[in-house]
Design an enzyme around this catalytic site. Structure first.
Site: not given
Ligand SMILES: [Zn+2]
Length: 198
Positions: A18, A104, A143
């Site tokens: 991310d 995701k 995450c």
């Protein structure tokens, strides 16, 4: 200390979690100094390319009005909306054309912090006979943490690139480190003295 060019071996994969504009300074959900992971990760990316180690890049990729947004009763401000500029990878992140993007945060019924959560990542790693993963990115206590814990559940040797991740909060980062350590993850920092060879 790890020199990426010595550390990466056959059977490894690099997982970049991310590293998107919204999680960096100036973004919708900025992580303090989040952009500082980019030059570190670029060194790992270049070393991975040279060693033919696969590079995976996960992205948070939410539909509008996702349940994780405060306006929908969730925990976070609106961030990483599909196809928005904030959802782009950081422009200085030098992902190779061969990078495998892992998407995701698209589910309507729950959030997905882990890059392994219903994304097919475990299968992609199996197909490539990956036994060990090196993980960095954002955020350390959200995450990255979830991805590292799932990598351990998958039985993968797992190393957190400690200088290639930043937490939402310092306390959260320390807690996450303890959980990841207890789950059997290792931690390495990138050797800054090794100059990049072409
Ligand atoms: Zn999200």
């Amino acid at each position: 200390m790890s020199d990426p060019r010595r550390a990466l071996q056959a059977g490894d994969a690099l997982i970049i979690v991310d590293v998107q504009c919204d999680f960096c300074p100036g973004g919708a959900l900025p992580i303090d100094r989040g952009d500082e992971v980019v030059p570190v990760l670029n060194r790992w990316i270049h070393a991975a390319e040279d060693a033919h180690v696969p590079v995976f890049a996960s992205r948070d990729w939410h539909p509008p009005r996702h349940l994780s947004f405060t306006e929908s009763g969730g925990e976070w401000p609106v961030h990483c909306v599909q196809d928005s500029s904030g959802a782009r990878f950081h422009p200085a992140l030098e992902l190779p054309d061969s990078a495998i993007v892992v998407t995701k945060g698209i589910r309507a019924d729950r959030d997905q912090y882990s890059a392994f959560d219903d994304t097919g990542l475990a299968l992609e790693l199996q197909k490539r006979a990956v036994r060990r993963v090196w993980i960095g990115g954002l955020a350390q206590d959200v995450c990255v943490r979830a991805t590292v814990l799932d990598a351990r559940r998958q039985g993968l040797d797992t190393i957190v690139i400690a200088d290639a991740t930043r937490p939402v909060t310092r306390a959260g980062g320390e807690r996450a480190n303890e959980e990841m350590r207890q789950a059997g993850a290792g931690f390495e920092t990138t050797d800054p003295t090794q100059s990049e060879k072409e």
